[in-house]
Design a protein around this motif. Structure first.
Motif, PDB file in Angstrom:
ATOM      1  N   ARG A 227       0.828  -1.208   0.000  1.00  0.00           N
ATOM      2  CA  ARG A 227       0.000   0.000   0.000  1.00  0.00           C
ATOM      3  C   ARG A 227       0.862   1.258   0.000  1.00  0.00           C
ATOM      4  NH1 ARG A 227      -4.104  -2.377   4.641  1.00  0.00           N
ATOM      5  NH2 ARG A 227      -5.611  -3.375   3.215  1.00  0.00           N
ATOM      6  N   ALA A 228       1.899   1.252   0.809  1.00  0.00           N
ATOM      7  CA  ALA A 228       2.782   2.412   0.860  1.00  0.00           C
ATOM      8  C   ALA A 228       3.500   2.609  -0.475  1.00  0.00           C
ATOM      9  CB  ALA A 228       3.793   2.239   1.991  1.00  0.00           C
ATOM     10  N   ASP A 229       3.899   1.499  -1.113  1.00  0.00           N
ATOM     11  CA  ASP A 229       4.592   1.597  -2.396  1.00  0.00           C
ATOM     12  C   ASP A 229       3.666   2.143  -3.476  1.00  0.00           C
ATOM     13  OD1 ASP A 229       7.189   1.237  -3.463  1.00  0.00           O
ATOM     14  OD2 ASP A 229       6.470  -0.458  -4.649  1.00  0.00           O
ATOM     15  N   LEU A 230       2.391   1.752  -3.458  1.00  0.00           N
ATOM     16  CA  LEU A 230       1.426   2.293  -4.414  1.00  0.00           C
ATOM     17  C   LEU A 230       1.323   3.803  -4.260  1.00  0.00           C
ATOM     18  CD1 LEU A 230      -0.853   2.030  -6.517  1.00  0.00           C
ATOM     19  CD2 LEU A 230      -2.418   1.551  -4.620  1.00  0.00           C
ATOM     20  N   CYS A 231       1.240   4.281  -3.034  1.00  0.00           N
ATOM     21  CA  CYS A 231       1.165   5.728  -2.808  1.00  0.00           C
ATOM     22  C   CYS A 231       2.431   6.429  -3.287  1.00  0.00           C
ATOM     23  CB  CYS A 231       0.919   6.015  -1.328  1.00  0.00           C
ATOM     24  SG  CYS A 231      -0.729   5.561  -0.759  1.00  0.00           S
ATOM     25  N   ARG A 232       3.583   5.799  -3.070  1.00  0.00           N
ATOM     26  CA  ARG A 232       4.828   6.397  -3.555  1.00  0.00           C
ATOM     27  C   ARG A 232       4.825   6.514  -5.070  1.00  0.00           C
ATOM     28  NH1 ARG A 232       7.252   3.487   0.848  1.00  0.00           N
ATOM     29  NH2 ARG A 232       7.463   1.600  -0.421  1.00  0.00           N
ATOM     30  N   GLN A 233       4.309   5.489  -5.747  1.00  0.00           N
ATOM     31  CA  GLN A 233       4.317   5.521  -7.201  1.00  0.00           C
ATOM     32  C   GLN A 233       3.326   6.548  -7.747  1.00  0.00           C
ATOM     33  OE1 GLN A 233       3.946   1.426  -8.507  1.00  0.00           O
ATOM     34  NE2 GLN A 233       6.031   0.938  -7.867  1.00  0.00           N
ATOM     35  N   ILE A 234       2.159   6.662  -7.126  1.00  0.00           N
ATOM     36  CA  ILE A 234       1.201   7.697  -7.538  1.00  0.00           C
ATOM     37  C   ILE A 234       1.799   9.083  -7.336  1.00  0.00           C
ATOM     38  CG2 ILE A 234      -1.020   8.760  -6.999  1.00  0.00           C
ATOM     39  CD1 ILE A 234      -2.042   5.921  -6.339  1.00  0.00           C
ATOM     40  N   ASP A 235       2.450   9.284  -6.193  1.00  0.00           N
ATOM     41  CA  ASP A 235       3.080  10.574  -5.923  1.00  0.00           C
ATOM     42  C   ASP A 235       4.195  10.860  -6.914  1.00  0.00           C
ATOM     43  OD1 ASP A 235       3.467  12.939  -4.089  1.00  0.00           O
ATOM     44  OD2 ASP A 235       5.454  12.021  -3.919  1.00  0.00           O
ATOM     45  N   CYS A 236       4.961   9.826  -7.260  1.00  0.00           N
ATOM     46  CA  CYS A 236       6.021   9.997  -8.251  1.00  0.00           C
ATOM     47  C   CYS A 236       5.448  10.418  -9.597  1.00  0.00           C
ATOM     48  CB  CYS A 236       6.810   8.695  -8.395  1.00  0.00           C
ATOM     49  SG  CYS A 236       8.026   8.723  -9.736  1.00  0.00           S
ATOM     50  N   ASN A 237       4.338   9.795 -10.005  1.00  0.00           N
ATOM     51  CA  ASN A 237       3.729  10.154 -11.282  1.00  0.00           C
ATOM     52  C   ASN A 237       3.276  11.605 -11.301  1.00  0.00           C
ATOM     53  OD1 ASN A 237       4.136   7.493 -12.024  1.00  0.00           O
ATOM     54  ND2 ASN A 237       2.035   6.861 -11.581  1.00  0.00           N
ATOM     55  N   ARG A 238       2.840  12.093 -10.147  1.00  0.00           N
ATOM     56  CA  ARG A 238       2.423  13.491 -10.063  1.00  0.00           C
ATOM     57  C   ARG A 238       3.623  14.426 -10.156  1.00  0.00           C
ATOM     58  NH1 ARG A 238      -2.047  13.050  -5.078  1.00  0.00           N
ATOM     59  NH2 ARG A 238      -3.772  12.282  -6.379  1.00  0.00           N
ATOM     60  N   THR A 239       4.638  14.156  -9.374  1.00  0.00           N
ATOM     61  CA  THR A 239       5.776  15.069  -9.323  1.00  0.00           C
ATOM     62  C   THR A 239       6.649  14.988 -10.570  1.00  0.00           C
ATOM     63  OG1 THR A 239       7.077  13.429  -8.098  1.00  0.00           O
ATOM     64  CG2 THR A 239       5.821  15.018  -6.806  1.00  0.00           C
ATOM     65  N   ALA A 240       6.638  13.829 -11.239  1.00  0.00           N
ATOM     66  CA  ALA A 240       7.473  13.668 -12.438  1.00  0.00           C
ATOM     67  C   ALA A 240       6.837  14.260 -13.683  1.00  0.00           C
ATOM     68  CB  ALA A 240       7.770  12.190 -12.672  1.00  0.00           C
ATOM     69  N   SER A 241       5.563  14.597 -13.621  1.00  0.00           N
ATOM     70  CA  SER A 241       4.876  15.105 -14.801  1.00  0.00           C
ATOM     71  C   SER A 241       5.485  16.425 -15.254  1.00  0.00           C
ATOM     72  CB  SER A 241       3.384  15.298 -14.505  1.00  0.00           C
ATOM     73  OG  SER A 241       2.723  15.856 -15.617  1.00  0.00           O
ATOM     74  N   VAL A 242       5.793  16.520 -16.538  1.00  0.00           N
ATOM     75  CA  VAL A 242       6.406  17.719 -17.097  1.00  0.00           C
ATOM     76  C   VAL A 242       5.349  18.732 -17.517  1.00  0.00           C
ATOM     77  CG1 VAL A 242       7.874  18.597 -18.964  1.00  0.00           C
ATOM     78  CG2 VAL A 242       8.411  16.414 -17.870  1.00  0.00           C
ATOM     79  N   ASP A 243       4.245  18.236 -18.074  1.00  0.00           N
ATOM     80  CA  ASP A 243       3.252  19.129 -18.668  1.00  0.00           C
ATOM     81  C   ASP A 243       1.962  19.239 -17.866  1.00  0.00           C
ATOM     82  OD1 ASP A 243       2.206  16.629 -19.092  1.00  0.00           O
ATOM     83  OD2 ASP A 243       2.294  16.701 -21.279  1.00  0.00           O
ATOM     84  N   GLY A 244       1.895  18.601 -16.697  1.00  0.00           N
ATOM     85  CA  GLY A 244       0.682  18.661 -15.883  1.00  0.00           C
ATOM     86  C   GLY A 244      -0.360  17.637 -16.239  1.00  0.00           C
ATOM     87  N   ASN A 245      -0.110  16.835 -17.274  1.00  0.00           N
ATOM     88  CA  ASN A 245      -1.076  15.811 -17.694  1.00  0.00           C
ATOM     89  C   ASN A 245      -0.749  14.480 -17.016  1.00  0.00           C
ATOM     90  OD1 ASN A 245      -2.558  17.483 -19.559  1.00  0.00           O
ATOM     91  ND2 ASN A 245      -0.754  17.389 -20.874  1.00  0.00           N
ATOM     92  N   GLN A 246      -0.784  14.496 -15.685  1.00  0.00           N
ATOM     93  CA  GLN A 246      -0.354  13.321 -14.945  1.00  0.00           C
ATOM     94  C   GLN A 246      -1.482  12.320 -14.773  1.00  0.00           C
ATOM     95  OE1 GLN A 246      -0.395  16.424 -13.369  1.00  0.00           O
ATOM     96  NE2 GLN A 246      -1.498  16.214 -11.439  1.00  0.00           N
ATOM     97  N   GLY A 247      -1.104  11.158 -14.266  1.00  0.00           N
ATOM     98  CA  GLY A 247      -2.114  10.156 -13.999  1.00  0.00           C
ATOM     99  C   GLY A 247      -1.504   8.809 -13.686  1.00  0.00           C
ATOM    100  N   THR A 248      -2.365   7.882 -13.288  1.00  0.00           N
ATOM    101  CA  THR A 248      -1.964   6.525 -12.950  1.00  0.00           C
ATOM    102  C   THR A 248      -3.072   5.576 -13.372  1.00  0.00           C
ATOM    103  OG1 THR A 248      -0.684   7.275 -11.015  1.00  0.00           O
ATOM    104  CG2 THR A 248      -1.306   4.940 -11.090  1.00  0.00           C
ATOM    105  N   MET A 249      -2.690   4.449 -13.976  1.00  0.00           N
ATOM    106  CA  MET A 249      -3.633   3.382 -14.316  1.00  0.00           C
ATOM    107  C   MET A 249      -3.272   2.179 -13.443  1.00  0.00           C
ATOM    108  SD  MET A 249      -5.219   4.620 -17.274  1.00  0.00           S
ATOM    109  CE  MET A 249      -5.382   3.518 -18.669  1.00  0.00           C
ATOM    110  N   ILE A 250      -4.261   1.606 -12.787  1.00  0.00           N
ATOM    111  CA  ILE A 250      -4.017   0.533 -11.830  1.00  0.00           C
ATOM    112  C   ILE A 250      -4.424  -0.807 -12.432  1.00  0.00           C
ATOM    113  CG2 ILE A 250      -4.677  -0.409  -9.580  1.00  0.00           C
ATOM    114  CD1 ILE A 250      -5.082   2.459  -8.622  1.00  0.00           C
TER     115      ILE A 250
END
Length: 485
Positions: A339-362
């Motif tokens: 569960r903690a790793d999932l949150c880390r990956q979602i947060d990474c996808n947000r912070t790594a986004s260059v153009d603001g078009n972030q997201g995650t597919m589970i």
């Protein structure tokens, strides 16, 4: 219903929050196959509960697998019914799962993407419906080991895939179409012994064998893209490739991208002839959802640098990027750790986004109960809107009119040409100016109640709020808000 809306400052207004619903082999759904009324109702109940969970978790998008083995979960003139719904390939289950799931997704304000496996025919089973026999007679099938696909090198095969996708796009009110990562059979040889060697030599002897195969995949994707553009251009088209691409010995230099900085190999380029950088470069997909299916700290394919590289690379080509993450490791090791790793990956996808078009597919829906509380209390605590397709500049329909609130139901007159609507609740003490998003993206996400495909939404009877409704197009652009003071 209207809770502490102002506490949502850290939640992005625009974010793809998708989930894969795998139907092949009944992975996620259905748990029972058959064509009786009892089975049909049980299948609907099960799927409805899954969609309720998606809605409750503030997801935006459901990717429903409608074609797994050249068999379908909808009424088709071209291919047989899937055995994974009716119990026997070619047997009508007595209902149309795709029509039902699209309607039920939209009733909950969720987008519905049709998930298609474009080439896969079999992973070992010898199918023999009339359609299968005809495809064999025409020589459409290409096999290596136990894996058989429709041969991407044949023009009539590629056209068949376009027509399958046309059936879905024209016949159903889907919001998107997505391909996954099955292309050529794994490790099919590039020698004279290859079953498609003669075809390759007759068509493009001046090309390397592997480049010809990758070009065939590119042609199929480009043809589907053109069909969508000609029919329903707001339908988003994407692909979910394997998680590592763009190595120095594969595609990075070819398409002008930086080399991915991980040790893991780009096996998809050489073994199944998948070239996602080429697709992005050619502009034939709206988004990619690379399957970064590893723990954050994986030794050779660590999550953070992969997510960052995919974000930079997709941005280079003007393509959206929403990584796919997997919950399949749940059941192995610490559940709290997963569960903690999932949150880390979602947060990474947000912070790594260059153009603001972030997201995650589970991946995938059957695991959501294990992480529901984690998502509901954390990264998906509040609603979000799917990112806008800015490459498609379209004029937004007029703002809704005739807003009224009766018995907890907010309603309005439909706007001509509107696909859906966004609804906001702003506390009385917050002025209109204060309610606007600082980046200029309409009303702030702090006040978002959700999305509706109908000109109404139940908002309850709690006092102290003013409501606003915006047209929300298929491209996820918002129009001017209409206010009910």
């Amino acid at each position: 219903m209207l809770t502490a809306l102002l506490s949502v400052a850290s939640t992005p207004k625009r974010e793809m929050r998708g989930v894969w619903v795998a139907t092949v082999w009944g992975i996620d759904w259905p748990s029972r196959q058959g064509a009786t009324a009892a089975v049909r109702e049980a299948q609907k109940r099960e799927l409805g509960q899954m969609l309720d969970r998606c809605k409750g978790l503030n997801l935006t998008t459901v990717c429903f697998q409608v074609r797994g083995m050249a068999d379908v979960m909808y009424r088709s003139e071209l291919e047989p019914w899937s055995s994974f719904v009716s119990g026997r390939r070619g047997l009508d289950p007595g209902w149309d799962p795709l029509a039902w799931v699209v309607s039920e997704c939209h009733r909950r304000g969720l987008e519905c993407y049709a998930w298609v496996n474009p080439f896969r025919w079999s992973s070992g089973t010898d199918y023999n419906t009339p359609a299968d026999k005809e495809w064999k007679r025409r020589g459409w099938l290409l096999s290596h080991g136990k894996y058989t696909v429709f041969n991407p090198g044949l023009e009539e095969v590629r056209q068949h895939i376009v027509e399958i996708c046309r059936e879905i796009v024209e016949g159903y009110d889907i919001d998107g179409l997505i391909f996954d990562d099955y292309f050529y059979p794994n490790r099919i040889p590039e020698t004279m012994d290859a079953p498609d060697y003669a075809l390759y030599r007759s068509e493009a002897p001046w090309m390397a064998f592997g480049d010809w195969r990758r070009a065939n995949v590119h042609k199929a994707v480009a043809d589907v893209r053109s069909m969508i553009a000609d029919t329903k251009p707001y339908v988003r088209f994407g692909i979910s490739p394997a998680g590592v691409a763009g190595k120095g010995d594969t595609s990075a230099d070819k398409w002008g991208a930086e080399c991915v900085g991980v040790k893991a190999a780009d096996w998809q380029y050489k073994e199944i002839y998948s070239d996602p950088l080429g697709l992005m470069y050619q502009g034939t997909v709206d988004f990619v959802s690379p399957q970064i299916y590893w723990a954050t700290t994986h030794a050779t394919a660590p999550y953070v640098p992969l997510s960052q590289w995919w974000n930079r690379t997709a941005n280079l080509y003007g393509t959206h990027m929403y990584p796919s993450v997997t919950l399949e490791r749940i059941g192995q090791g610490s559940l709290a750790g997963h569960r903690a790793d999932l949150c880390r990956q979602i947060d990474c996808n947000r912070t790594a986004s260059v153009d603001g078009n972030q997201g995650t597919m589970i991946y995938s829906a059957k695991f959501l109960p294990k992480v529901s509380q984690t998502l509901a209390d954390g990264p998906f605590a509040y609603p979000a809107l799917s990112p806008g397709l800015t490459r498609h500049a379209v004029e937004c329909p007029d703002a809704p009119s005739g807003l009224r609130l009766r018995g907890g139901m907010l309603s309005w007159h439909p706007s001509e040409g509107a696909r859906r609507y966004t609804v906001y609740a702003v506390p009385d003490e917050v002025s209109r100016a204060e309610a606007m998003d600082e980046t200029g993206d309409g009303i702030d996400a702090a006040f978002l109640l959700g999305v509706t495909y109908e000109p109404c939404l139940e908002v309850g009877d709690e006092r102290g709020y003013r409501y606003a409704v915006c047209v929300f197009t298929g491209y996820s652009t918002e129009g001017t808000p209409a206010w009910l003071e």
